[in-house]
Design a protein around this motif. Sequence first.
Motif, PDB file in Angstrom:
ATOM      1  N   ILE A  52       0.851  -1.192   0.000  1.00 49.88           N
ATOM      2  CA  ILE A  52       0.000   0.000   0.000  1.00 49.88           C
ATOM      3  C   ILE A  52       0.882   1.236   0.000  1.00 49.88           C
ATOM      4  CG2 ILE A  52      -1.683   1.336   1.339  1.00 49.88           C
ATOM      5  CD1 ILE A  52      -2.878  -1.112   0.105  1.00 49.88           C
ATOM      6  N   ALA A  53       0.577   2.189  -0.886  1.00 50.71           N
ATOM      7  CA  ALA A  53       1.300   3.458  -0.936  1.00 50.71           C
ATOM      8  C   ALA A  53       0.333   4.610  -0.669  1.00 50.71           C
ATOM      9  CB  ALA A  53       2.000   3.634  -2.282  1.00 50.71           C
ATOM     10  N   ILE A  54       0.892   5.795  -0.560  1.00 52.19           N
ATOM     11  CA  ILE A  54       0.098   6.962  -0.185  1.00 52.19           C
ATOM     12  C   ILE A  54      -1.036   7.229  -1.168  1.00 52.19           C
ATOM     13  CG2 ILE A  54       1.756   8.500  -1.324  1.00 52.19           C
ATOM     14  CD1 ILE A  54       1.111  10.603   0.785  1.00 52.19           C
ATOM     15  N   GLY A  55      -0.799   6.966  -2.454  1.00 54.02           N
ATOM     16  CA  GLY A  55      -1.853   7.189  -3.438  1.00 54.02           C
ATOM     17  C   GLY A  55      -3.055   6.303  -3.201  1.00 54.02           C
TER      18      GLY A  55
ATOM     19  N   SER B  54      -5.078 -11.015   0.621  1.00 51.99           N
ATOM     20  CA  SER B  54      -5.176 -11.243  -0.817  1.00 51.99           C
ATOM     21  C   SER B  54      -4.057 -10.481  -1.508  1.00 51.99           C
ATOM     22  CB  SER B  54      -6.535 -10.765  -1.351  1.00 51.99           C
ATOM     23  OG  SER B  54      -6.657  -9.358  -1.194  1.00 51.99           O
ATOM     24  N   ARG B  55      -3.836 -10.809  -2.770  1.00 51.58           N
ATOM     25  CA  ARG B  55      -2.857 -10.081  -3.581  1.00 51.58           C
ATOM     26  C   ARG B  55      -3.594  -8.995  -4.355  1.00 51.58           C
ATOM     27  NH1 ARG B  55       2.098 -10.769  -6.224  1.00 51.58           N
ATOM     28  NH2 ARG B  55       2.450 -12.800  -5.239  1.00 51.58           N
ATOM     29  N   LEU B  56      -3.097  -7.762  -4.245  1.00 53.83           N
ATOM     30  CA  LEU B  56      -3.731  -6.652  -4.944  1.00 53.83           C
ATOM     31  C   LEU B  56      -3.303  -6.612  -6.402  1.00 53.83           C
ATOM     32  CD1 LEU B  56      -3.349  -3.770  -2.325  1.00 53.83           C
ATOM     33  CD2 LEU B  56      -5.400  -5.080  -2.851  1.00 53.83           C
ATOM     34  N   PRO B  57      -4.236  -6.351  -7.312  1.00 49.27           N
ATOM     35  CA  PRO B  57      -3.844  -6.190  -8.712  1.00 49.27           C
ATOM     36  C   PRO B  57      -3.095  -4.874  -8.905  1.00 49.27           C
ATOM     37  CG  PRO B  57      -6.170  -5.683  -8.438  1.00 49.27           C
ATOM     38  CD  PRO B  57      -5.689  -6.216  -7.110  1.00 49.27           C
ATOM     39  N   GLY B  58      -2.274  -4.784  -9.930  1.00 50.57           N
ATOM     40  CA  GLY B  58      -1.552  -3.553 -10.212  1.00 50.57           C
ATOM     41  C   GLY B  58      -0.435  -3.317  -9.215  1.00 50.57           C
TER      42      GLY B  58
END
Length: 220
Positions: free
Chosen positions: A149-152, A194-198
Amino acid sequence: MAAAPQPRLRADALRNRERIVAAAREALVEHGAESSLDEIARRAGVGNATLYRHFADRRELIHHVTLSVMARIADQAERARAEEPDAFLALRRFVHAAADERIGALCPLLAEGIDKEHPDHVEARDRLESAIEAVMADARASGQLRPDIAIGDLMVAITQLTRPLPDTGCMDFDQFVHRHLQLFLDGLMAPARSRLPGSPATLEDLRRKFPSSADDSSHR
């Protein structure tokens, strides 16, 4: 060429300016960029002449509302980080406080000819980004925030959950914002389920979605 320093305002003039910015923020959240300047002056408890003495036009007023909101959100991030004993609690506190600023409603202002490369805007944006990154870094270092997870990603969720719906007459969705933010925050906790797409979204990724308004400044 460096901008000339702004003259120091008297205390009463500073209070008027702050009231105008606060009233403009409320009106812009409710009615968008076309909010009546007369109504903003009325809400601030000042005359139209006072409003125009501080802000030459609508664009300048929106510029200062944007700066004010970014400063308030940065304050919330820094305060949460300083005061909360738990890193993820600090992140939760910040996200809910940012939602209360209704940044989803104010986001379209950035597409209204605001010069996003103005030095004041760049400074406020850099401070905001650093403050949020610090809160997230603490939560990540504590092992509570999933690493993908990033700030965006965070700002997209806050923005979408606080964006007015096209037909707000059908239901008052504001009452559900914090409930759904809490569900979102639960999904940020490690270990990931889960694995996030992108790939993780940065603020630079989001900025590329908006055309630069710096080129428009010559048409003001």
